[in-house]
Design an enzyme around this catalytic site. Structure first.
Site, PDB file in Angstrom:
ATOM      1  N   ASP A   1      90.522 -38.574 -44.174  1.00  0.00           N
ATOM      2  CA  ASP A   1      89.229 -38.026 -43.779  1.00  0.00           C
ATOM      3  C   ASP A   1      89.346 -36.772 -42.898  1.00  0.00           C
ATOM      4  O   ASP A   1      88.742 -35.747 -43.211  1.00  0.00           O
ATOM      5  CB  ASP A   1      88.414 -39.122 -43.081  1.00  0.00           C
TER       6      ASP A   1
ATOM      7  N   VAL B   1      83.618 -38.413 -44.867  1.00  0.00           N
ATOM      8  CA  VAL B   1      84.187 -38.028 -46.156  1.00  0.00           C
ATOM      9  C   VAL B   1      84.700 -39.259 -46.902  1.00  0.00           C
ATOM     10  O   VAL B   1      84.439 -39.432 -48.097  1.00  0.00           O
ATOM     11  CB  VAL B   1      85.310 -36.989 -45.968  1.00  0.00           C
ATOM     12  N   ASP B   2      85.415 -40.119 -46.207  1.00  0.00           N
ATOM     13  CA  ASP B   2      85.933 -41.332 -46.841  1.00  0.00           C
ATOM     14  C   ASP B   2      84.809 -42.181 -47.426  1.00  0.00           C
ATOM     15  O   ASP B   2      84.837 -42.556 -48.603  1.00  0.00           O
ATOM     16  CB  ASP B   2      86.690 -42.175 -45.810  1.00  0.00           C
ATOM     17  N   MET B   3      83.839 -42.512 -46.593  1.00  0.00           N
ATOM     18  CA  MET B   3      82.810 -43.450 -47.032  1.00  0.00           C
ATOM     19  C   MET B   3      81.900 -42.833 -48.081  1.00  0.00           C
ATOM     20  O   MET B   3      81.483 -43.509 -49.031  1.00  0.00           O
ATOM     21  CB  MET B   3      82.020 -43.954 -45.831  1.00  0.00           C
TER      22      MET B   3
END
Length: 397
Positions: free
Chosen positions: A140, A168-170
């Site tokens: 992220d 960004v990850d989620m």
């Protein structure tokens, strides 16, 4: 709502945040999710601590409910064959393996869909599955930096700052999920499977849509605006008593006039320097200073109450302890207590949407490492002797 995807089986070869968030939502919606983990180690987030919740990583527990944990060595041909067999009858396969490494393990798109053409094959990578950086790992903060998000975050003159949540990850998990659900609809219409590809970098770029469009139009790099924004003033955080802060969003002239009335600053409404939004943007610092001189005389909750009285959008900048106690947050029933789990006082953050007034369904809580290995292997019609042999050879645990 938790039964919407009931009957669908997901083979999940993801770890960390993006992929597990995606597959957890599939599980919340009723799918059976079989999480493949490394024997003896498992998902990296099992080791992301402190803090521990009970004796387990709070990060892992947050992202892995409604899943079965199966430990299989993907570097062993027999382990690869087990996953291949699982995919023959699965509906969805989602992985976050480095681009190219899935084919080397016999788990590529063409390889798996040969025996199951209806399979929806979804991949999550860092920099995408094409281009010279496709094999690079990414997390992220790296993508927040690479995509330009960090250049937009924080106050002007400050050091670079990461957005505090794993945005960004989620979000990549969400985009992958949208692709999977779209592919399911396509399969319902045609009977055909699909290949879904998502990446952290593509998500990061998507988050910059507004700023990128502005830059392409103006050719001027955007500045950092802290809690504010470039095009509207006042629309930001203001300090109050006791080093507390409140956001005030007076997004048009009517709201600015109401704000000025509330703070006894009526003279600003007809002042040419502040009478229009364009003028206030031009004289941003001066109008901010005039407003904050008033807000500093209030406790934060009193200021927010005053703004509510005058119908000016406002709220405090809450810390998470205040969020958990907040009346509106609790009215939404998104933070849920879970009884009967091995972790005392366990709570979850539920799905952020409802269908027919229902959120997701908790079928099972985050699994122990390898908790369901034997159960899943038996479902593949392996004998007890074969399972014992695989465990002895550490192919499956």
């Amino acid at each position: 709502m938790g039964n919407i995807l009931e009957g669908l089986t997901v083979i999940d070869l993801t770890q960390n945040v993006a992929g597990p968030f995606c597959s957890q939502i599939l599980g919340d919606l009723g799918a059976t999710v079989i999480k493949i983990e490394r024997p003896g180690h498992g998902d990296d987030t099992r080791h992301w601590h402190p803090p521990l919740w009970g004796e387990e990583s709070s990060t892992f527990l947050a992202l892995n409910r409604n899943k079965k944990s199966v430990c299989v060595d993907l570097n062993d041909p027999v382990g690869q064959e087990i996953v291949q067999k699982l995919c023959e009858t699965a509906d969805i396969f989602v992985h976050s393996l480095k681009p190219g490494s899935e084919e080397s393990r016999g788990l590529g798109y063409e390889q798996l869909t040969k025996n199951n053409p209806k399979l929806i094959y979804a991949s999550i990578s860092a920099f995408g599955d094409m281009g010279k950086m496709k094999n690079k790992p990414g997390y992220d903060p790296l993508i927040q930096a690479y995509s330009g998000i960090m250049s937009l975050t924080g106050n002007e003159g400050d050091d670079p700052a990461r957005v505090g949540v794993s945005i960004v990850d989620m979000a990549t998990g969400m985009w992958c999920l949208i692709g999977i659900l779209s592919a399911l609809q396509h399969r319902n219409q045609t009977g055909e499977g699909s290949k879904v590809a998502s990446s952290l970098l593509e998500t990061g770029l998507a988050w910059t849509t507004l700023q990128m469009s502005t830059f392409m139009a103006s050719k001027r790099l955007p500045r950092k605006w802290g809690t504010g924004m470039a095009t509207t003033v006042p629309y930001q955080a203001f300090k109050t008593k006791g080093d507390q802060w409140a956001i005030i969003a007076a997004g048009n002239n009517r709201l600015f006039a109401a704000l000025c009335e509330a703070l006894d600053l009526q003279e600003l409404v007809n002042d040419p320097k502040f009478a229009t939004n364009a003028a206030r943007v031009e004289n941003r610092k001066e109008v901010q200073q005039l407003i904050e001189a008033r807000t500093l005389t209030f406790d934060v909750d009193d200021l927010v109450a005053l703004m509510e009285k005058y119908n000016v959008p406002s709220c405090p900048i809450n810390t998470l302890d205040r969020v958990l106690k907040d009346e509106q947050v609790n009215a939404l029933n998104m933070i849920k207590d879970v009884d009967g789990f091995r972790v005392e006082d366990f709570r979850i953050v539920d799905l952020p949407f409802r269908i027919n007034d229902e959120r997701g369904h908790i079928q099972s809580l985050p699994p122990l490492l390898g908790e369901h290995t034997e159960e899943v292997l038996r479902a593949l019609n392996l004998t007890e002797e074969q399972i014992a042999h695989l465990q002895q050879e550490t192919v499956a645990r």
